[in-house]
Scaffold this motif. Structure first.
Motif, PDB file in Angstrom:
ATOM      1  N   HIS A 155     -46.837 -10.251  11.512  1.00  0.00           N
ATOM      2  CA  HIS A 155     -46.278 -11.147  12.536  1.00  0.00           C
ATOM      3  C   HIS A 155     -45.127 -12.019  12.057  1.00  0.00           C
ATOM      4  O   HIS A 155     -44.547 -12.766  12.836  1.00  0.00           O
ATOM      5  CB  HIS A 155     -47.379 -12.054  13.089  1.00  0.00           C
ATOM      6  N   ARG A 156     -44.785 -11.979  10.759  1.00  0.00           N
ATOM      7  CA  ARG A 156     -43.721 -12.858  10.263  1.00  0.00           C
ATOM      8  C   ARG A 156     -42.410 -12.576  10.989  1.00  0.00           C
ATOM      9  O   ARG A 156     -42.007 -11.407  11.097  1.00  0.00           O
ATOM     10  CB  ARG A 156     -43.446 -12.598   8.784  1.00  0.00           C
ATOM     11  N   PRO A 157     -41.718 -13.638  11.427  1.00  0.00           N
ATOM     12  CA  PRO A 157     -40.431 -13.426  12.087  1.00  0.00           C
ATOM     13  C   PRO A 157     -39.491 -12.528  11.264  1.00  0.00           C
ATOM     14  O   PRO A 157     -38.816 -11.665  11.822  1.00  0.00           O
ATOM     15  CB  PRO A 157     -39.862 -14.844  12.220  1.00  0.00           C
TER      16      PRO A 157
ATOM     17  N   VAL B  88     -40.823  -8.982  12.042  1.00  0.00           N
ATOM     18  CA  VAL B  88     -40.970  -8.445  13.400  1.00  0.00           C
ATOM     19  C   VAL B  88     -39.827  -8.830  14.339  1.00  0.00           C
ATOM     20  O   VAL B  88     -39.647  -8.192  15.373  1.00  0.00           O
ATOM     21  CB  VAL B  88     -42.335  -8.816  14.028  1.00  0.00           C
ATOM     22  N   ASP B  89     -39.048  -9.848  13.984  1.00  0.00           N
ATOM     23  CA  ASP B  89     -37.939 -10.228  14.869  1.00  0.00           C
ATOM     24  C   ASP B  89     -36.685  -9.411  14.576  1.00  0.00           C
ATOM     25  O   ASP B  89     -35.678  -9.526  15.278  1.00  0.00           O
ATOM     26  CB  ASP B  89     -37.611 -11.731  14.727  1.00  0.00           C
TER      27      ASP B  89
ATOM     28  N   LYS C   2     -38.772  -1.301  12.810  1.00  0.00           N
ATOM     29  CA  LYS C   2     -38.768   0.163  12.992  1.00  0.00           C
ATOM     30  C   LYS C   2     -39.159   0.853  11.671  1.00  0.00           C
ATOM     31  O   LYS C   2     -39.999   1.753  11.654  1.00  0.00           O
ATOM     32  CB  LYS C   2     -37.365   0.598  13.435  1.00  0.00           C
ATOM     33  N   THR C   3     -38.557   0.392  10.556  1.00  0.00           N
ATOM     34  CA  THR C   3     -38.880   0.986   9.241  1.00  0.00           C
ATOM     35  C   THR C   3     -40.365   0.829   8.940  1.00  0.00           C
ATOM     36  O   THR C   3     -41.014   1.748   8.438  1.00  0.00           O
ATOM     37  CB  THR C   3     -38.083   0.276   8.117  1.00  0.00           C
ATOM     38  N   LEU C   4     -40.897  -0.361   9.243  1.00  0.00           N
ATOM     39  CA  LEU C   4     -42.319  -0.581   8.955  1.00  0.00           C
ATOM     40  C   LEU C   4     -43.186   0.376   9.759  1.00  0.00           C
ATOM     41  O   LEU C   4     -44.100   0.999   9.212  1.00  0.00           O
ATOM     42  CB  LEU C   4     -42.695  -2.034   9.251  1.00  0.00           C
ATOM     43  N   PHE C   5     -42.875   0.559  11.032  1.00  0.00           N
ATOM     44  CA  PHE C   5     -43.703   1.477  11.827  1.00  0.00           C
ATOM     45  C   PHE C   5     -43.500   2.931  11.400  1.00  0.00           C
ATOM     46  O   PHE C   5     -44.433   3.734  11.476  1.00  0.00           O
ATOM     47  CB  PHE C   5     -43.496   1.253  13.331  1.00  0.00           C
TER      48      PHE C   5
ATOM     49  N   LYS D 273     -44.658  -8.647  21.711  1.00  0.00           N
ATOM     50  CA  LYS D 273     -43.438  -8.884  22.494  1.00  0.00           C
ATOM     51  C   LYS D 273     -42.263  -8.108  21.918  1.00  0.00           C
ATOM     52  O   LYS D 273     -41.460  -7.524  22.630  1.00  0.00           O
ATOM     53  CB  LYS D 273     -43.094 -10.380  22.492  1.00  0.00           C
ATOM     54  N   ARG D 274     -42.153  -8.131  20.584  1.00  0.00           N
ATOM     55  CA  ARG D 274     -40.993  -7.485  19.940  1.00  0.00           C
ATOM     56  C   ARG D 274     -41.037  -5.957  20.085  1.00  0.00           C
ATOM     57  O   ARG D 274     -40.012  -5.319  20.281  1.00  0.00           O
ATOM     58  CB  ARG D 274     -40.937  -7.834  18.445  1.00  0.00           C
TER      59      ARG D 274
END
Ligand code: UD1
Length: 368
Positions: free
Chosen positions: A210-212, A215-216, A222-225, A247-248
């Motif tokens: 959840h860190r901005p 995730v912001d 995208k890379t993380l997913f 939300k993101r």
């Protein structure tokens, strides 16, 4: 009967605060010379992010709920200050206790400082040395206006001394969050979360994100997913999603990509007992949050931290934590090692023993 009780406002605001405030309120019950007043600023407000923690941790109903909710940083901090000042002027406490590093921590400390009320900061001295994190500013400023600084580890003291803080104000008391973890661990065994999610102990990885900074940013998220997509082909991933990330994902059009991963199981934010039970039974944790790095160290669960740094280096130096950042190859490499059970050797840091709240109150008794 004790005539002149010491009035203490305890501030709780957001999800990571509740488990730090609970042991303190419990301990105050044994010491009648203190009169605790609980203020919930309402930075987190959903049942899942707040109410369930009050219920499970048996935290008293707040004496005040400021209902600040979400907003831009200035707005959230400013609104908290306006409302908290009114409470302080009415209650005239001798002490304000703030925990951690969220926006309410600095907001309430600043109000107390201007009203010449003594400030206690629990979980003091942590530093990521990364000013891009809003929490780093909150930590530094809160420490510099606090009167009693309670640290979780010896590094904390070193950081504070380097910044010129008077050593007489610093007390190493251990980790109050671990008081709650150890107290609730047995109770957590009664949860049915593994059955509910249809998973087995040690056959999944737990994820928090959840860190901005993660995730912001569309590219990073995208890379993380993409990385999680590779990992979920080897082991299930359980992800209790944070509202910010939800939300993101929508905003960046990643929903379809996320949904197609059959072994990435997304749940709403979980209650405390479900969460610690899931962690305790996981093969490993992937996280960008602060507290779970510490909890995994105590539970001896391997932890991969999806950030470039940590304000909790003791979890790396002696605990189970490895900093992997957001680099796909590095995350995959460390995951593979864990899947082969090549785990790092670890120890539990000193004074993370379930008695931090007792030590804190003993010190407050002596000095107040
Ligand atoms: C905050 C803390 C962070 C902590 C995190 C734990 C700051 C600067 N950040 O970040 O240190 O690790 O909490 O969760 O204080 N929301 C809901 N329901 C809620 C709470 C939040 O939907 O009950 C939504 C808000 O509307 C907002 C988003 O989640 O859109 C983020 O909430 P916010 O309090 O601004 O910060 P966090 O990212 O949660």
């Amino acid at each position: 009967m004790i005539k002149n009780k010491i009035k203490v406002i305890c501030v709780a605001a957001a999800r990571p605060n509740f488990m730090k405030i609970a042991p303190l309120l419990d301990e105050f019950k044994k010491h009648k010379e203190f009169k605790p007043i609980l203020v919930h600023t309402g930075q987190h407000y959903d049942y899942n992010m707040s109410g369930s923690f009050f219920k499970e941790l048996n935290i008293q109903k707040p004496n005040y709920n400021l209902s600040i909710k979400a907003g831009l940083h200035g707005e959230q901090t400013g609104k908290t200050m306006i409302e908290f000042e009114k409470v302080c002027l009415k209650e005239k406490p001798q002490l304000v206790i703030v925990v951690g590093d969220v926006n309410a921590t600095i907001a309430c400390a600043l109000v107390a400082s201007k009203l010449h009320i003594k400030i206690v900061h629990i979980e003091s001295g942590l530093r990521s040395f990364d000013k891009n994190m809003p929490e780093e500013t909150n930590r530094i400023l809160t420490d510099h206006i606090s009167d009693y600084l309670f640290t979780t580890c010896e590094d904390g003291k070193k950081n504070l001394l380097k910044e010129g803080i008077d050593k007489k104000k610093i007390f190493f008391v251990g980790n109050i969050m671990i008081d709650t973890l150890l107290k609730q661990q047995k109770k957590s065994k009664k949860t049915k979360i593994l059955k509910k999610l249809n998973i087995k102990s040690k056959e999944y990885s737990l994820l928090t994100l959840h860190r901005p900074s993660n995730v912001d940013n569309q590219k990073t998220l995208k890379t993380l997913f993409e990385t999680f997509n590779i990992i979920q082909k080897k082991i299930k991933i359980i992800y209790p999603i944070h509202p910010r990330t939800q939300k993101r994902i929508k905003q960046f059009g990643l929903e379809r990509h996320v949904k197609q991963m059959k072994n990435l199981i997304i749940t709403p934010p979980l209650g405390y007992l479900d969460m610690i039970y899931l962690l305790d039974n996981s093969k490993f944790l992937m996280t960008d949050s602060g507290g779970t790095q510490e909890e995994s160290t105590v539970l001896k669960i391997p932890c991969l931290t999806l950030r470039e740094n940590t304000e909790r280096p003791i979890t790396v130096d002696v605990g189970t934590n490895i900093i992997v950042g957001t680099n796909k190859n590095k995350i995959i490499k460390e995951t593979n090692k864990i899947l082969l059970s090549k785990n790092k050797k670890s120890k539990i840091p000193s004074l993370w023993d379930g008695h931090a709240a007792q030590r804190i109150i003993k010190i407050l008794q002596k000095y107040c």
